[in-house]
Design a protein around this motif. Structure first.
Motif, PDB file in Angstrom:
ATOM      1  N   ARG A 207       0.966   9.302 -10.484  1.00 20.13           N
ATOM      2  CA  ARG A 207       0.158   8.529 -11.433  1.00 20.13           C
ATOM      3  C   ARG A 207      -1.158   9.211 -11.765  1.00 20.13           C
ATOM      4  NH1 ARG A 207      -1.551   3.090  -8.231  1.00 20.13           N
ATOM      5  NH2 ARG A 207      -2.344   2.545 -10.284  1.00 20.13           N
ATOM      6  N   SER A 208      -1.607  10.154 -10.908  1.00 19.89           N
ATOM      7  CA  SER A 208      -2.845  10.884 -11.191  1.00 19.89           C
ATOM      8  C   SER A 208      -2.577  12.268 -11.772  1.00 19.89           C
ATOM      9  CB  SER A 208      -3.677  11.023  -9.913  1.00 19.89           C
ATOM     10  OG  SER A 208      -3.054  11.896  -8.991  1.00 19.89           O
ATOM     11  N   ALA A 209      -1.305  12.531 -12.134  1.00 15.19           N
ATOM     12  CA  ALA A 209      -0.910  13.824 -12.685  1.00 15.19           C
ATOM     13  C   ALA A 209      -1.309  14.970 -11.763  1.00 15.19           C
ATOM     14  CB  ALA A 209      -1.517  14.022 -14.075  1.00 15.19           C
ATOM     15  N   GLY A 210      -1.171  14.741 -10.455  1.00 14.62           N
ATOM     16  CA  GLY A 210      -1.443  15.782  -9.486  1.00 14.62           C
ATOM     17  C   GLY A 210      -2.892  15.949  -9.118  1.00 14.62           C
ATOM     18  N   GLU A 211      -3.773  15.095  -9.638  1.00 14.21           N
ATOM     19  CA  GLU A 211      -5.198  15.233  -9.322  1.00 14.21           C
ATOM     20  C   GLU A 211      -5.496  14.768  -7.902  1.00 14.21           C
ATOM     21  OE1 GLU A 211      -9.579  13.962 -11.137  1.00 14.21           O
ATOM     22  OE2 GLU A 211      -7.746  13.423 -12.203  1.00 14.21           O
ATOM     23  N   PHE A 212      -4.767  13.741  -7.454  1.00 13.93           N
ATOM     24  CA  PHE A 212      -4.926  13.237  -6.090  1.00 13.93           C
ATOM     25  C   PHE A 212      -3.547  13.152  -5.436  1.00 13.93           C
ATOM     26  CE2 PHE A 212      -8.375  11.322  -8.559  1.00 13.93           C
ATOM     27  CZ  PHE A 212      -9.478  11.737  -7.823  1.00 13.93           C
ATOM     28  N   TRP A 213      -3.539  13.174  -4.116  1.00 19.51           N
ATOM     29  CA  TRP A 213      -2.294  12.938  -3.391  1.00 19.51           C
ATOM     30  C   TRP A 213      -2.628  12.307  -2.046  1.00 19.51           C
ATOM     31  CZ3 TRP A 213      -4.124  17.660  -4.956  1.00 19.51           C
ATOM     32  CH2 TRP A 213      -4.549  18.554  -3.969  1.00 19.51           C
ATOM     33  N   ALA A 214      -1.600  11.924  -1.323  1.00 20.50           N
ATOM     34  CA  ALA A 214      -1.801  11.194  -0.073  1.00 20.50           C
ATOM     35  C   ALA A 214      -1.089  11.907   1.072  1.00 20.50           C
ATOM     36  CB  ALA A 214      -1.283   9.765  -0.203  1.00 20.50           C
ATOM     37  N   PRO A 215      -1.710  12.937   1.649  1.00 20.17           N
ATOM     38  CA  PRO A 215      -1.085  13.661   2.762  1.00 20.17           C
ATOM     39  C   PRO A 215      -1.233  12.884   4.071  1.00 20.17           C
ATOM     40  CG  PRO A 215      -3.218  14.614   2.300  1.00 20.17           C
ATOM     41  CD  PRO A 215      -3.022  13.513   1.291  1.00 20.17           C
ATOM     42  N   ILE A 216      -0.606  11.720   4.125  1.00 18.63           N
ATOM     43  CA  ILE A 216      -0.745  10.851   5.283  1.00 18.63           C
ATOM     44  C   ILE A 216       0.577  10.801   6.057  1.00 18.63           C
ATOM     45  CG2 ILE A 216      -2.417   9.473   3.999  1.00 18.63           C
ATOM     46  CD1 ILE A 216      -0.344   7.226   3.884  1.00 18.63           C
ATOM     47  N   THR A 217       0.464  10.597   7.355  1.00 14.35           N
ATOM     48  CA  THR A 217       1.629  10.389   8.209  1.00 14.35           C
ATOM     49  C   THR A 217       1.492   9.020   8.853  1.00 14.35           C
ATOM     50  OG1 THR A 217       1.782  12.762   8.687  1.00 14.35           O
ATOM     51  CG2 THR A 217       2.955  11.261  10.163  1.00 14.35           C
ATOM     52  N   VAL A 218       2.514   8.194   8.685  1.00 17.36           N
ATOM     53  CA  VAL A 218       2.514   6.854   9.270  1.00 17.36           C
ATOM     54  C   VAL A 218       3.531   6.849  10.404  1.00 17.36           C
ATOM     55  CG1 VAL A 218       2.838   4.390   8.866  1.00 17.36           C
ATOM     56  CG2 VAL A 218       1.884   5.835   7.054  1.00 17.36           C
ATOM     57  N   ARG A 219       3.042   6.889  11.625  1.00 17.18           N
ATOM     58  CA  ARG A 219       3.898   6.854  12.805  1.00 17.18           C
ATOM     59  C   ARG A 219       4.187   5.412  13.209  1.00 17.18           C
ATOM     60  NH1 ARG A 219       1.152   7.514  16.839  1.00 17.18           N
ATOM     61  NH2 ARG A 219       3.004   7.316  18.130  1.00 17.18           N
ATOM     62  N   SER A 220       5.418   5.172  13.680  1.00 18.55           N
ATOM     63  CA  SER A 220       5.725   3.831  14.166  1.00 18.55           C
ATOM     64  C   SER A 220       6.959   3.850  15.060  1.00 18.55           C
ATOM     65  CB  SER A 220       5.948   2.876  12.991  1.00 18.55           C
ATOM     66  OG  SER A 220       5.973   1.545  13.435  1.00 18.55           O
ATOM     67  N   PRO A 221       6.900   3.202  16.224  1.00 15.09           N
ATOM     68  CA  PRO A 221       8.103   3.014  17.035  1.00 15.09           C
ATOM     69  C   PRO A 221       9.068   2.081  16.309  1.00 15.09           C
ATOM     70  CG  PRO A 221       6.095   2.560  18.295  1.00 15.09           C
ATOM     71  CD  PRO A 221       5.711   2.635  16.856  1.00 15.09           C
TER      72      PRO A 221
ATOM     73  N   GLN B 293       0.831  -1.203   0.000  1.00 16.22           N
ATOM     74  CA  GLN B 293       0.000   0.000   0.000  1.00 16.22           C
ATOM     75  C   GLN B 293       0.869   1.257   0.000  1.00 16.22           C
ATOM     76  OE1 GLN B 293      -3.238   0.286  -0.328  1.00 16.22           O
ATOM     77  NE2 GLN B 293      -3.643  -1.916  -0.347  1.00 16.22           N
ATOM     78  N   LEU B 294       1.947   1.241   0.774  1.00 12.42           N
ATOM     79  CA  LEU B 294       2.841   2.394   0.816  1.00 12.42           C
ATOM     80  C   LEU B 294       3.560   2.601  -0.511  1.00 12.42           C
ATOM     81  CD1 LEU B 294       4.400   1.971   4.368  1.00 12.42           C
ATOM     82  CD2 LEU B 294       3.069   3.932   3.575  1.00 12.42           C
ATOM     83  N   VAL B 295       4.054   1.502  -1.093  1.00 11.74           N
ATOM     84  CA  VAL B 295       4.867   1.596  -2.308  1.00 11.74           C
ATOM     85  C   VAL B 295       4.015   1.822  -3.546  1.00 11.74           C
ATOM     86  CG1 VAL B 295       6.454   0.342  -3.812  1.00 11.74           C
ATOM     87  CG2 VAL B 295       6.695   0.186  -1.326  1.00 11.74           C
ATOM     88  N   SER B 296       3.005   0.990  -3.714  1.00 14.26           N
ATOM     89  CA  SER B 296       2.236   0.996  -4.961  1.00 14.26           C
ATOM     90  C   SER B 296       1.127   2.037  -4.994  1.00 14.26           C
ATOM     91  CB  SER B 296       1.627  -0.397  -5.196  1.00 14.26           C
ATOM     92  OG  SER B 296       2.633  -1.384  -5.251  1.00 14.26           O
ATOM     93  N   GLU B 297       0.696   2.504  -3.829  1.00 12.36           N
ATOM     94  CA  GLU B 297      -0.426   3.450  -3.791  1.00 12.36           C
ATOM     95  C   GLU B 297       0.005   4.815  -3.237  1.00 12.36           C
ATOM     96  OE1 GLU B 297      -3.019   2.507  -5.335  1.00 12.36           O
ATOM     97  OE2 GLU B 297      -2.539   0.363  -5.433  1.00 12.36           O
ATOM     98  N   ALA B 298       0.394   4.866  -1.967  1.00 11.24           N
ATOM     99  CA  ALA B 298       0.685   6.166  -1.344  1.00 11.24           C
ATOM    100  C   ALA B 298       1.812   6.909  -2.042  1.00 11.24           C
ATOM    101  CB  ALA B 298       1.020   5.962   0.134  1.00 11.24           C
TER     102      ALA B 298
END
Length: 337
Positions: free
Chosen positions: A104-118, A93-98
């Protein structure tokens, strides 16, 4: 300003962003009512409600996939993966999507997500709770990878990550959550005399992603480190007696190559320190970048000090960690050549 440890600083960053931005929300395994296994999200559900801070099933792929959908919709989710070791089921999911969504959407969509992890060792967690996978994420174009070393940076970097429009993997060194263990357990940091707390502003502030910090100025060698290893490096430099410059990278992607190059060209020597295994570790990329840009300034070969090339050795955890003595020996070799 109040003194906070890293857990408190991270909790404060999340609290500030939940109050400041209605699009921010937090979820993950045990992050809601329980407040996270390390208590980083403690009290946030009670203060901000079930819709802003909630629990997720034990499905790392589902957690990240949901965060990506939320981000594409316009939200700013902060997804917690309970241990960095557990993130691999969500790697696709991180590599192929986020990482690819904006391109891949030419800037139409983006993923402003933060993945926290110890991440990292130091709590006797064994092979599935102690790994340092930062080099894997650094290899993926489109992901940013951030690793704080102190409470002040932890809060500022986390806020900057949440406000960033690209996906950020935010790795939190477990050994620094409450400050280094005492000498009875943490032999690597037994000489570290600093306070695990730091003064942290209560208000909103950011530490820019991709900007390293010069923790100690020096003239004879440059030491590059991040996370827990910044403190190990400080102890090793003191043990070595070498006038070394210590650079805390803060984030490995984006990387502040300008600060690194300026330092190595000044000192002529470079030692790279990280907890992960040496082979394939991020130190190899750092060494290549320094070699390409500083070849004619180097007075000795670049040194790497890292973990063993082995699966995480639970029974020998404290021997596995690069310690001050190993760094001091590497600095001595640099000065002798």
């Amino acid at each position: 300003m109040p003194a906070m440890n890293m857990i408190q600083a991270l909790n404060h960053a999340l609290d500030v962003m939940l109050a400041r931005d209605p699009d921010v929300l937090i979820f993950g395994e045990d992050t809601g009512y329980f407040g996270g296994v390390f208590r980083v999200t403690d009290g946030l559900q009670a203060k901000h409600g079930l819709k802003r801070c909630f629990d997720a099933p034990i499905s790392e792929g589902g957690i990240i996939a949901t965060a990506i959908g939320m981000g594409a919709y316009g939200l700013r989710p902060v997804a917690e993966i309970q241990f960095a070791d557990y993130i691999l089921p969500a790697f696709d999911q991180l590599v192929s999507e986020a990482a690819r969504l904006r391109y891949r959407s030419a800037g139409e969509f983006w993923a402003p997500i933060t993945v926290r992890s110890p991440y990292g060792g130091g709590i006797f967690g064994g092979q599935t709770h102690s790994q340092s996978p930062e080099a894997i994420f650094a290899h993926i174009t489109g992901l940013k990878t951030v690793i704080p070393s102190n409470p002040y940076d932890a809060k500022g970097l986390l806020i900057a990550a949440i406000e960033d429009d690209d996906p950020v993997v935010f790795l939190e060194p477990k050994r620094l959550y409450n400050g280094p263990f005492d000498g009875r357990h943490d032999q690597a940091l037994k000489t570290w005399a600093g306070d695990p707390r730091a003064e942290v502003p209560e208000e909103h502030y950011t530490v820019p992603l991709g900007k390293a910090a010069i923790e100690r100025e020096g003239a004879d060698a440059t030491v590059l480190a991040y996370g827990t290893m910044v403190h190990v490096a400080a102890a090793g430099i003191a043990e070595s007696g070498v006038d070394a410059e210590l650079i805390d990278l803060r984030s490995i992607v984006p990387l502040d190559i300008e600060t690194i190059v300026a330092s190595v060209r000044k000192t002529g020597r470079c030692v790279i320190l990280h907890e992960a295994s040496r082979f394939g570790g991020f130190g190899g990329e750092l060494a290549a970048l320094v070699q390409e840009r500083c070849f004619y300034h180097l007075k000795s070969p670049i040194e790497r000090v890292a973990g063993w090339d082995t699966p995480y050795p639970h029974a020998f955890e404290w021997d596995y960690f690069p310690g001050p003595a190993r760094l001091a020996k590497a600095l001595a070799r640099c000065m002798e050549r």
